[in-house]
Design a protein around this motif. Sequence first.
Motif, mmCIF file in Angstrom:
data_model
loop_
_atom_site.group_PDB
_atom_site.id
_atom_site.type_symbol
_atom_site.label_atom_id
_atom_site.label_comp_id
_atom_site.label_asym_id
_atom_site.label_seq_id
_atom_site.Cartn_x
_atom_site.Cartn_y
_atom_site.Cartn_z
ATOM 1 N N CYS A 2 1.915 1.458 8.322
ATOM 2 C CA CYS A 2 1.054 1.393 7.143
ATOM 3 C C CYS A 2 -0.376 1.662 7.590
ATOM 4 O O CYS A 2 -0.872 1.037 8.538
ATOM 5 C CB CYS A 2 1.142 0.012 6.498
ATOM 6 S SG CYS A 2 0.023 -0.185 5.103
ATOM 7 N N HIS A 42 0.863 -1.185 0.000
ATOM 8 C CA HIS A 42 0.000 0.000 0.000
ATOM 9 C C HIS A 42 0.898 1.234 0.000
ATOM 10 O O HIS A 42 1.944 1.259 0.629
ATOM 11 C CB HIS A 42 -0.916 -0.021 1.229
ATOM 12 C CG HIS A 42 -2.051 0.943 1.136
ATOM 13 N ND1 HIS A 42 -1.982 2.199 1.667
ATOM 14 C CD2 HIS A 42 -3.275 0.826 0.570
ATOM 15 C CE1 HIS A 42 -3.129 2.822 1.435
ATOM 16 N NE2 HIS A 42 -3.926 2.004 0.776
ATOM 17 N N GLU A 43 0.478 2.289 -0.701
ATOM 18 C CA GLU A 43 1.348 3.454 -0.865
ATOM 19 C C GLU A 43 1.197 4.519 0.216
ATOM 20 O O GLU A 43 1.907 5.516 0.192
ATOM 21 C CB GLU A 43 1.111 4.072 -2.243
ATOM 22 C CG GLU A 43 1.598 3.153 -3.339
ATOM 23 C CD GLU A 43 1.677 3.839 -4.681
ATOM 24 O OE1 GLU A 43 1.800 5.077 -4.710
ATOM 25 O OE2 GLU A 43 1.605 3.130 -5.686
ATOM 26 N N ASP A 44 0.309 4.315 1.154
ATOM 27 C CA ASP A 44 0.079 5.330 2.182
ATOM 28 C C ASP A 44 0.620 4.849 3.522
ATOM 29 O O ASP A 44 0.084 3.924 4.132
ATOM 30 C CB ASP A 44 -1.421 5.629 2.285
ATOM 31 C CG ASP A 44 -1.704 6.896 3.066
ATOM 32 O OD1 ASP A 44 -0.751 7.657 3.342
ATOM 33 O OD2 ASP A 44 -2.883 7.121 3.404
ATOM 34 N N THR A 45 1.729 5.463 3.976
ATOM 35 C CA THR A 45 2.301 5.139 5.284
ATOM 36 C C THR A 45 2.453 6.417 6.099
ATOM 37 O O THR A 45 2.573 7.513 5.544
ATOM 38 C CB THR A 45 3.678 4.449 5.158
ATOM 39 O OG1 THR A 45 4.580 5.335 4.498
ATOM 40 C CG2 THR A 45 3.574 3.135 4.405
ATOM 41 N N GLN A 46 2.440 6.237 7.389
ATOM 42 C CA GLN A 46 2.510 7.367 8.309
ATOM 43 C C GLN A 46 3.833 7.301 9.076
ATOM 44 O O GLN A 46 4.222 6.233 9.562
ATOM 45 C CB GLN A 46 1.334 7.265 9.282
ATOM 46 C CG GLN A 46 1.307 8.307 10.350
ATOM 47 C CD GLN A 46 0.139 8.075 11.314
ATOM 48 O OE1 GLN A 46 -0.367 6.968 11.443
ATOM 49 N NE2 GLN A 46 -0.262 9.125 11.977
ATOM 50 N N HIS A 94 -2.940 0.970 5.918
ATOM 51 C CA HIS A 94 -3.810 -0.081 5.399
ATOM 52 C C HIS A 94 -3.755 -1.346 6.264
ATOM 53 O O HIS A 94 -4.778 -1.811 6.743
ATOM 54 C CB HIS A 94 -3.433 -0.403 3.952
ATOM 55 C CG HIS A 94 -4.296 -1.437 3.318
ATOM 56 N ND1 HIS A 94 -5.602 -1.195 2.971
ATOM 57 C CD2 HIS A 94 -4.035 -2.723 2.966
ATOM 58 C CE1 HIS A 94 -6.110 -2.288 2.446
ATOM 59 N NE2 HIS A 94 -5.174 -3.227 2.418
#
Length: 156
Positions: A31, A8-12, A33
């Motif tokens: 991640c 998944h391309e959305d990480t914090q 997700h």
Amino acid sequence: MKCPFCQHEDTQVLDTRVSEEGDSIRRRRRCVHCDKRFTTYERIELAMPVIVKKNGSRTEFDPTKLRASFMLALRKRPVSAEAIDAAIHRIEEKLRSSGEREVMSGRIGELVMHELKRMDKIAYIRFASVYKSFEDVTEFQDAIAEVGQERKPAGK
């Protein structure tokens, strides 16, 4: 930054720290997700010298080969992953700062032996026995004696 687990391309970013040497940034990420956590490092990328093998062929520097050498020598030894990472980092820094465009593979072997000698004497003997192609027991005894001599305080 892609999650290494689910892609998944959305990480914090949870935490950011500058290394002790001040030449890299460590980031703990999560991640959004799959909720798994992982660490990334941000470093300046400088060109590594080309490695010249004993047979004269040339190859790109490969830190995974360096790590594999450490892992093999340190198998079942009480050395942390952080200590291995630090040793690899020191070797990479020495190679970069040498300013040389080409480095003989033997030089890398010497750097690995130096780091192993500092980290774990048994791992050093393991690596040296293969690297230096020990052919009989006396060569092992000499290497062990050399390591033993370093542990004795001066004047004894």
